[in-house]
Design a protein around this motif. Sequence first.
Motif, PDB file in Angstrom:
ATOM      1  N   VAL A   1       0.852  -1.189   0.000  1.00  0.00           N
ATOM      2  CA  VAL A   1       0.000   0.000   0.000  1.00  0.00           C
ATOM      3  C   VAL A   1       0.888   1.240   0.000  1.00  0.00           C
ATOM      4  CG1 VAL A   1      -0.230   0.076   2.519  1.00  0.00           C
ATOM      5  CG2 VAL A   1      -2.028   1.034   1.099  1.00  0.00           C
ATOM      6  N   ILE A   2       0.398   2.306  -0.627  1.00  0.00           N
ATOM      7  CA  ILE A   2       1.086   3.593  -0.643  1.00  0.00           C
ATOM      8  C   ILE A   2       0.259   4.546   0.220  1.00  0.00           C
ATOM      9  CG2 ILE A   2       1.985   5.485  -2.070  1.00  0.00           C
ATOM     10  CD1 ILE A   2       3.096   2.664  -2.831  1.00  0.00           C
ATOM     11  N   LEU A   3       0.936   5.234   1.139  1.00  0.00           N
ATOM     12  CA  LEU A   3       0.261   6.213   1.995  1.00  0.00           C
ATOM     13  C   LEU A   3       0.883   7.579   1.754  1.00  0.00           C
ATOM     14  CD1 LEU A   3      -1.586   7.009   4.445  1.00  0.00           C
ATOM     15  CD2 LEU A   3       0.382   6.468   5.910  1.00  0.00           C
ATOM     16  N   GLY A   4       0.055   8.558   1.441  1.00  0.00           N
ATOM     17  CA  GLY A   4       0.515   9.945   1.363  1.00  0.00           C
ATOM     18  C   GLY A   4       0.279  10.566   2.728  1.00  0.00           C
ATOM     19  N   CYS A   5       1.364  10.921   3.429  1.00  0.00           N
ATOM     20  CA  CYS A   5       1.247  11.433   4.802  1.00  0.00           C
ATOM     21  C   CYS A   5       2.420  12.354   5.090  1.00  0.00           C
ATOM     22  CB  CYS A   5       1.256  10.267   5.784  1.00  0.00           C
ATOM     23  SG  CYS A   5       1.132  10.742   7.521  1.00  0.00           S
ATOM     24  N   SER A   6       2.164  13.494   5.714  1.00  0.00           N
ATOM     25  CA  SER A   6       3.240  14.448   6.002  1.00  0.00           C
ATOM     26  C   SER A   6       4.369  13.810   6.810  1.00  0.00           C
ATOM     27  CB  SER A   6       2.689  15.688   6.719  1.00  0.00           C
ATOM     28  OG  SER A   6       1.886  15.305   7.819  1.00  0.00           O
ATOM     29  N   ALA A   7       4.048  13.065   7.874  1.00  0.00           N
ATOM     30  CA  ALA A   7       5.050  12.331   8.676  1.00  0.00           C
ATOM     31  C   ALA A   7       6.289  13.181   8.957  1.00  0.00           C
ATOM     32  CB  ALA A   7       5.426  11.018   7.984  1.00  0.00           C
ATOM     33  N   LEU A   8       6.062  14.394   9.432  1.00  0.00           N
ATOM     34  CA  LEU A   8       7.135  15.381   9.525  1.00  0.00           C
ATOM     35  C   LEU A   8       8.177  15.105  10.598  1.00  0.00           C
ATOM     36  CD1 LEU A   8       4.994  18.616   9.041  1.00  0.00           C
ATOM     37  CD2 LEU A   8       6.347  17.409   7.323  1.00  0.00           C
ATOM     38  N   GLN A   9       7.783  14.444  11.675  1.00  0.00           N
ATOM     39  CA  GLN A   9       8.720  14.227  12.767  1.00  0.00           C
ATOM     40  C   GLN A   9       9.029  12.745  12.938  1.00  0.00           C
ATOM     41  OE1 GLN A   9       7.382  16.311  16.312  1.00  0.00           O
ATOM     42  NE2 GLN A   9       8.401  18.139  15.542  1.00  0.00           N
ATOM     43  N   LYS A  10      10.236  12.505  13.461  1.00  0.00           N
ATOM     44  CA  LYS A  10      10.691  11.128  13.655  1.00  0.00           C
ATOM     45  C   LYS A  10       9.706  10.348  14.526  1.00  0.00           C
ATOM     46  CE  LYS A  10      15.073  10.619  14.694  1.00  0.00           C
ATOM     47  NZ  LYS A  10      16.338  10.346  15.407  1.00  0.00           N
ATOM     48  N   GLN A  11       9.187  10.968  15.584  1.00  0.00           N
ATOM     49  CA  GLN A  11       8.252  10.253  16.467  1.00  0.00           C
ATOM     50  C   GLN A  11       6.987   9.835  15.708  1.00  0.00           C
ATOM     51  OE1 GLN A  11       6.745  12.623  19.702  1.00  0.00           O
ATOM     52  NE2 GLN A  11       6.188  14.346  18.397  1.00  0.00           N
ATOM     53  N   TYR A  12       6.562  10.638  14.737  1.00  0.00           N
ATOM     54  CA  TYR A  12       5.378  10.278  13.945  1.00  0.00           C
ATOM     55  C   TYR A  12       5.705   9.107  13.023  1.00  0.00           C
ATOM     56  CZ  TYR A  12       4.087  15.089  15.256  1.00  0.00           C
ATOM     57  OH  TYR A  12       3.828  16.258  15.932  1.00  0.00           O
TER      58      TYR A  12
ATOM     59  N   PRO B   1      -4.343  25.929   4.435  1.00  0.00           N
ATOM     60  CA  PRO B   1      -3.924  27.229   3.891  1.00  0.00           C
ATOM     61  C   PRO B   1      -2.396  27.364   3.843  1.00  0.00           C
ATOM     62  CG  PRO B   1      -4.646  27.495   6.158  1.00  0.00           C
ATOM     63  CD  PRO B   1      -4.868  26.039   5.783  1.00  0.00           C
ATOM     64  N   ALA B   2      -1.908  28.182   2.909  1.00  0.00           N
ATOM     65  CA  ALA B   2      -0.466  28.414   2.767  1.00  0.00           C
ATOM     66  C   ALA B   2       0.141  28.992   4.044  1.00  0.00           C
ATOM     67  CB  ALA B   2      -0.200  29.346   1.584  1.00  0.00           C
ATOM     68  N   THR B   3      -0.686  29.641   4.864  1.00  0.00           N
ATOM     69  CA  THR B   3      -0.184  30.244   6.109  1.00  0.00           C
ATOM     70  C   THR B   3       0.344  29.202   7.091  1.00  0.00           C
ATOM     71  OG1 THR B   3      -2.461  30.240   6.932  1.00  0.00           O
ATOM     72  CG2 THR B   3      -1.644  32.305   5.997  1.00  0.00           C
ATOM     73  N   LEU B   4      -0.091  27.948   6.954  1.00  0.00           N
ATOM     74  CA  LEU B   4       0.388  26.894   7.861  1.00  0.00           C
ATOM     75  C   LEU B   4       1.683  26.251   7.370  1.00  0.00           C
ATOM     76  CD1 LEU B   4      -2.790  24.969   9.085  1.00  0.00           C
ATOM     77  CD2 LEU B   4      -1.336  26.547  10.346  1.00  0.00           C
ATOM     78  N   LEU B   5       2.135  26.630   6.183  1.00  0.00           N
ATOM     79  CA  LEU B   5       3.331  26.007   5.614  1.00  0.00           C
ATOM     80  C   LEU B   5       4.545  26.169   6.516  1.00  0.00           C
ATOM     81  CD1 LEU B   5       4.740  24.500   3.340  1.00  0.00           C
ATOM     82  CD2 LEU B   5       5.060  26.697   2.194  1.00  0.00           C
ATOM     83  N   GLN B   6       4.768  27.383   7.049  1.00  0.00           N
ATOM     84  CA  GLN B   6       5.953  27.613   7.877  1.00  0.00           C
ATOM     85  C   GLN B   6       5.957  26.716   9.106  1.00  0.00           C
ATOM     86  OE1 GLN B   6       8.615  29.517   6.789  1.00  0.00           O
ATOM     87  NE2 GLN B   6       9.576  28.332   8.426  1.00  0.00           N
ATOM     88  N   SER B   7       4.771  26.499   9.701  1.00  0.00           N
ATOM     89  CA  SER B   7       4.720  25.627  10.889  1.00  0.00           C
ATOM     90  C   SER B   7       5.116  24.198  10.497  1.00  0.00           C
ATOM     91  CB  SER B   7       3.336  25.654  11.547  1.00  0.00           C
ATOM     92  OG  SER B   7       2.365  25.001  10.762  1.00  0.00           O
ATOM     93  N   GLN B   8       4.753  23.783   9.293  1.00  0.00           N
ATOM     94  CA  GLN B   8       5.141  22.441   8.839  1.00  0.00           C
ATOM     95  C   GLN B   8       6.641  22.377   8.569  1.00  0.00           C
ATOM     96  OE1 GLN B   8       2.747  20.938   5.570  1.00  0.00           O
ATOM     97  NE2 GLN B   8       1.394  20.015   7.081  1.00  0.00           N
ATOM     98  N   LEU B   9       7.175  23.386   7.901  1.00  0.00           N
ATOM     99  CA  LEU B   9       8.611  23.413   7.612  1.00  0.00           C
ATOM    100  C   LEU B   9       9.423  23.403   8.904  1.00  0.00           C
ATOM    101  CD1 LEU B   9       8.570  25.955   4.663  1.00  0.00           C
ATOM    102  CD2 LEU B   9       9.144  23.517   4.510  1.00  0.00           C
ATOM    103  N   ASP B  10       8.932  24.134   9.916  1.00  0.00           N
ATOM    104  CA  ASP B  10       9.618  24.180  11.212  1.00  0.00           C
ATOM    105  C   ASP B  10       9.622  22.809  11.883  1.00  0.00           C
ATOM    106  OD1 ASP B  10       9.993  26.882  10.787  1.00  0.00           O
ATOM    107  OD2 ASP B  10       8.392  27.507  12.155  1.00  0.00           O
ATOM    108  N   MET B  11       8.582  22.014  11.629  1.00  0.00           N
ATOM    109  CA  MET B  11       8.454  20.698  12.270  1.00  0.00           C
ATOM    110  C   MET B  11       9.240  19.605  11.571  1.00  0.00           C
ATOM    111  SD  MET B  11       4.512  20.229  13.331  1.00  0.00           S
ATOM    112  CE  MET B  11       4.845  18.541  13.805  1.00  0.00           C
ATOM    113  N   LEU B  12       9.534  19.797  10.280  1.00  0.00           N
ATOM    114  CA  LEU B  12      10.171  18.735   9.496  1.00  0.00           C
ATOM    115  C   LEU B  12      11.533  18.383  10.077  1.00  0.00           C
ATOM    116  CD1 LEU B  12      10.077  16.887   6.997  1.00  0.00           C
ATOM    117  CD2 LEU B  12      11.084  18.765   5.687  1.00  0.00           C
ATOM    118  N   GLN B  13      11.672  17.126  10.515  1.00  0.00           N
ATOM    119  CA  GLN B  13      12.932  16.612  11.074  1.00  0.00           C
ATOM    120  C   GLN B  13      13.317  15.374  10.274  1.00  0.00           C
ATOM    121  OE1 GLN B  13      11.626  15.183  14.879  1.00  0.00           O
ATOM    122  NE2 GLN B  13      12.140  17.068  15.932  1.00  0.00           N
TER     123      GLN B  13
END
Length: 181
Positions: free
Chosen positions: A82-93, A141-153
């Motif tokens: 199966v293929i899952l599209g998921c942000s999975a931004l942090q190692k704990q996730y 919204p595009a306004t949440l992009l920075q919060s996602q970029l900040d979380m990406l580990q």
Amino acid sequence: MGSDPKGRAFVIMGVSGAGKSTIGAMLAKALKCDFLDADDYHSQANKEKMRQGIPLSDEDRIPWLETLQDTLRENIINGKTVILGCSALQKQYREILRAADSNYEPGSYCSLVKFILLNVQVEVLVARLEKRAAEGKHFMPATLLQSQLDMLQIDNSEGILKIDATQSPEAILNHIQNALI
């Protein structure tokens, strides 16, 4: 049960606008398997928060990730890829998702659940998100992009496949398929 085929999961990950749904659906078609969009598993409350520009907390995310884990585990146990599209931004996730493999040893990164990061520059992401919002195609919204970029580990020891997602979808798909072979 020894010789039963094991399923596996590929998580197409990255921030909003990276192309997870597009590339995930193309990869699923190429591998003749199902594509799951993690956004479809969010609670209505989570979607509403994001629509209002409020970043999700771990309290919002963990139950969602556990639902995704259960879904991946069911596919793996049933011998399905199966293929899952998921942000999975942090190692704990990602650890929660890796644990869909019942034999997974936490911290080993050796799982039937593999991650593929779609890497995209901020300017490209903003343009994609603004276009999507103008078309009314997404609740993020595009306004949440920075919060996602900040979380990406990303920890290189995790062995995550990194792909330049500014290329054409076909080129991205070819890179992924070549790396998987």
